[in-house]
Scaffold this motif. Structure first.
Motif, mmCIF file in Angstrom:
data_model
loop_
_atom_site.group_PDB
_atom_site.id
_atom_site.type_symbol
_atom_site.label_atom_id
_atom_site.label_comp_id
_atom_site.label_asym_id
_atom_site.label_seq_id
_atom_site.Cartn_x
_atom_site.Cartn_y
_atom_site.Cartn_z
ATOM 1 N N GLY A 1 53.215 2.163 60.123
ATOM 2 C CA GLY A 1 51.910 2.283 59.491
ATOM 3 C C GLY A 1 51.688 3.687 58.975
ATOM 4 O O GLY A 1 52.004 4.669 59.648
ATOM 5 N N GLU A 2 51.153 3.796 57.760
ATOM 6 C CA GLU A 2 50.971 5.099 57.128
ATOM 7 C C GLU A 2 50.054 6.009 57.941
ATOM 8 O O GLU A 2 50.275 7.220 58.021
ATOM 9 N N ARG A 3 49.010 5.447 58.544
ATOM 10 C CA ARG A 3 48.085 6.279 59.321
ATOM 11 C C ARG A 3 48.793 6.922 60.499
ATOM 12 O O ARG A 3 48.623 8.131 60.759
ATOM 13 N N LEU A 4 49.613 6.152 61.218
ATOM 14 C CA LEU A 4 50.321 6.696 62.370
ATOM 15 C C LEU A 4 51.398 7.695 61.945
ATOM 16 O O LEU A 4 51.636 8.693 62.636
ATOM 17 N N ILE A 5 52.057 7.421 60.824
ATOM 18 C CA ILE A 5 53.060 8.364 60.327
ATOM 19 C C ILE A 5 52.400 9.690 59.969
ATOM 20 O O ILE A 5 52.912 10.773 60.295
ATOM 21 N N GLU A 6 51.251 9.616 59.311
ATOM 22 C CA GLU A 6 50.521 10.832 58.954
ATOM 23 C C GLU A 6 50.092 11.580 60.215
ATOM 24 O O GLU A 6 50.191 12.823 60.278
ATOM 25 N N GLU A 7 49.649 10.856 61.210
ATOM 26 C CA GLU A 7 49.253 11.455 62.480
ATOM 27 C C GLU A 7 50.440 12.155 63.134
ATOM 28 O O GLU A 7 50.324 13.273 63.652
ATOM 29 N N GLY A 8 51.598 11.491 63.136
ATOM 30 C CA GLY A 8 52.798 12.082 63.717
ATOM 31 C C GLY A 8 53.239 13.333 62.983
ATOM 32 O O GLY A 8 53.630 14.336 63.603
ATOM 33 N N ALA A 9 53.183 13.300 61.652
ATOM 34 C CA ALA A 9 53.574 14.465 60.854
ATOM 35 C C ALA A 9 52.675 15.660 61.146
ATOM 36 O O ALA A 9 53.144 16.802 61.258
ATOM 37 N N LYS A 10 51.358 15.419 61.272
ATOM 38 C CA LYS A 10 50.424 16.505 61.569
ATOM 39 C C LYS A 10 50.708 17.117 62.941
ATOM 40 O O LYS A 10 50.646 18.341 63.118
ATOM 41 N N THR A 11 51.029 16.281 63.912
ATOM 42 C CA THR A 11 51.375 16.774 65.246
ATOM 43 C C THR A 11 52.608 17.664 65.190
ATOM 44 O O THR A 11 52.656 18.743 65.799
ATOM 45 N N LEU A 12 53.621 17.222 64.461
ATOM 46 C CA LEU A 12 54.859 17.986 64.347
ATOM 47 C C LEU A 12 54.625 19.341 63.681
ATOM 48 O O LEU A 12 55.148 20.372 64.130
ATOM 49 N N LYS A 13 53.837 19.359 62.619
ATOM 50 C CA LYS A 13 53.554 20.607 61.917
ATOM 51 C C LYS A 13 52.760 21.554 62.819
ATOM 52 O O LYS A 13 53.011 22.771 62.845
ATOM 53 N N LYS A 14 51.813 21.010 63.557
ATOM 54 C CA LYS A 14 50.995 21.835 64.434
ATOM 55 C C LYS A 14 51.842 22.463 65.537
ATOM 56 O O LYS A 14 51.714 23.665 65.835
ATOM 57 N N GLY B 1 59.486 2.270 63.425
ATOM 58 C CA GLY B 1 60.094 0.947 63.546
ATOM 59 C C GLY B 1 60.045 0.218 62.221
ATOM 60 O O GLY B 1 61.047 -0.314 61.746
ATOM 61 N N THR B 2 58.860 0.190 61.615
ATOM 62 C CA THR B 2 58.690 -0.476 60.336
ATOM 63 C C THR B 2 58.781 0.547 59.204
ATOM 64 O O THR B 2 59.051 1.716 59.426
ATOM 65 N N GLY B 3 58.523 0.077 58.005
ATOM 66 C CA GLY B 3 58.691 0.942 56.830
ATOM 67 C C GLY B 3 59.970 0.564 56.121
ATOM 68 O O GLY B 3 61.003 0.306 56.753
ATOM 69 N N SER B 4 59.920 0.558 54.814
ATOM 70 C CA SER B 4 61.055 0.053 54.027
ATOM 71 C C SER B 4 62.174 1.061 53.863
ATOM 72 O O SER B 4 63.335 0.680 53.696
ATOM 73 N N TYR B 5 61.826 2.363 53.912
ATOM 74 C CA TYR B 5 62.821 3.381 53.568
ATOM 75 C C TYR B 5 62.723 4.613 54.461
ATOM 76 O O TYR B 5 61.670 4.898 55.040
ATOM 77 N N ALA B 6 63.825 5.341 54.520
ATOM 78 C CA ALA B 6 63.840 6.691 55.076
ATOM 79 C C ALA B 6 63.648 7.660 53.917
ATOM 80 O O ALA B 6 64.231 7.480 52.846
ATOM 81 N N TYR B 7 62.847 8.704 54.128
ATOM 82 C CA TYR B 7 62.582 9.650 53.051
ATOM 83 C C TYR B 7 62.096 10.984 53.620
ATOM 84 O O TYR B 7 61.733 11.081 54.796
#
Length: 424
Positions: A368-381, A402-408
């Motif tokens: 899910g995009e919301r959780l991915i965005e949340e994870g990215a913010k945690t990593l940057k912080k 787990g889900t998501g069509s691609y790695a990027y």
């Protein structure tokens, strides 16, 4: 069923044999230790063979050197049945003065350590084997490697072969090698059978202490409910006491947990201790995990459809699957998996720290995009909190999904990688 799927440990075993007289492979039952060791061994002693067990035990007491004769490397399977073999092997290594003499496999810590006089330092190397990662079992295409991410590529691209239904199945099936060859329904039975063996015999046989089956079930269920969390022993005790009328103290819980660790059913993740710019206090408690998510699912009595209907539990057990895979991949990179949490509530699911000091920060999100965005913010912080005047900056930041069509690679430099694309 004579198929063999190559394991990451194959290469590690040969490398260790080149530098030591003996290599001990430890890990849970049914994870493939013996089969993997057989691929490298040139002669084999199966200690657990009931036809010859009494004879082997007598020889181990009278003249253990006879059991060690054979073309090298010689595999001693389930060596812990006769712990005195350890010192005999050490003696043979010293007198042969050659590397690559023996491979030992064992699914439990020896019950009688009094029969071992020498630590084996300088003669033995240790390898821990886990159930199969998704790359080893063939479910991950492996197109995005952790090795490459440490090189900080500007671009990554790979298609995810797994759906959310696939992930739910793989969590419940687990990485048990033989199960990967079975029809789906039969494969799902295997973790339950392993769970029942743990309850009925393995947890008691490891040290000869008879343990209550119902209490073991409750502990494993509580552990499953707290997967991926840094909960203290007292929390587990209270959780079990809700349905346990008998008096239950922390020492008893510790005894059960230690027994499960000895048979490689659970393995907690240690806390990572970086240098920080902030004054945050780093929480040092370990994070609770089973060695395979299927054991957590079996402990809870659930299957793939239950996970699909319970996203919260699905997320916890998906994290367990990812930690298993990361542990397997880290072993090939001279690395170890840690967890980070501080007094400000900043938390990182996994830190892959290598011996050379390089490391990657990893957040695990089912999707899910919301959780991915949340994870990215945690990593940057967290990355911005690390004092890079005293230690290296992270080699990479990754949201493992787990889900998501691609790695990027995102514009902010964070890699988003489905677990179905990851390898070492």
């Amino acid at each position: 069923m004579d198929f063999y799927k190559p394991r990451i440990l194959d290469h590690l075993l040969k490398r260790k044999l080149s530098g030591k007289g003996a290599v001990l492979i430890e890990g849970p039952k049914w994870c493939g230790k013996t089969t993997t060791a057989e691929q490298t061994a040139n002669s084999i002693l199966y200690m657990a063979n009931p036809t010859h067990l009494d004879e082997y035990l007598n020889l181990a007491d009278i003249d253990p050197s006879l059991l060690l004769e054979g073309t090298t490397p010689r595999l001693i399977d389930e060596w812990q049945i006769a712990p005195q073999l350890w010192d005999a092997i050490r003696f043979e290594i010293d007198h042969r003065n050659q590397e690559g003499q023996f491979i030992l496999t064992g699914s439990a810590v020896p019950a009688d350590s009094n029969k071992i006089q020498h630590t084996g330092t300088g003669r033995f190397a240790w390898l821990t084997m886990y159930p199969m990662s998704l790359f080893e079992s063939g479910e991950s295409n492996g197109k995005i490697t952790l090795t490459a991410l440490f090189q900080q590529p500007e671009k990554i691209a790979a298609a995810n072969p797994l759906t959310i239904h696939d992930i739910a199945f793989l969590v419940c099936r687990g990485g048990w090698p033989r199960a990967t060859f079975m029809d789906r329904e039969i494969a799902l039975d295997q973790a339950y059978d392993i769970y029942e063996a743990i309850i009925h015999s393995d947890i008691s046989r490891v040290d000869g202490i008879q343990r209550n089956q119902e209490r073991t079930k409750k502990l494993m269920r509580s552990y499953a409910r707290h997967s991926g969390q840094s909960v203290p022993l007292e929390t587990l005790r209270k959780d079990i006491l809700n349905n346990d009328m008998d008096r239950l103290d922390s020492a008893t819980i510790s005894s059960y947990i230690n027994a499960l660790k000895k048979i490689f059913v659970i393995e907690d993740v240690e806390s990572w201790n970086p240098n920080l710019r902030s004054k945050a206090a780093i929480r040092s408690s370990d994070t609770r995990y089973f060695v395979d998510p299927s054991l957590a699912a079996a402990s809870l009595g659930i299957g793939p459809n239950d996970l699909l209907n319970d996203p919260k539990t699905f997320g916890f057990l998906f994290e367990t699957l990812c930690i298993r895979d990361l542990r397997v991949y880290a072993s090939a990179l001279n690395g170890k998996i840690y967890h980070y949490r501080d007094s400000y509530g900043l938390e990182c699911d996994a830190v892959l720290h290598r011996r050379d000091g390089s490391y990657g920060l990893i957040e695990i999100k089912l999707g899910g995009e919301r959780l991915i965005e949340e994870g990215a913010k945690t990593l940057k912080k967290l990355s911005n909190t690390i004092d890079t005047t005293k230690m290296n900056e992270p080699a990479f930041l990754m949201v493992l999904t787990g889900t998501g069509s691609y790695a990027y690679r995102r514009k902010d430099g964070v890699y988003v990688v489905p677990v179905g694309c990851l390898s070492f």
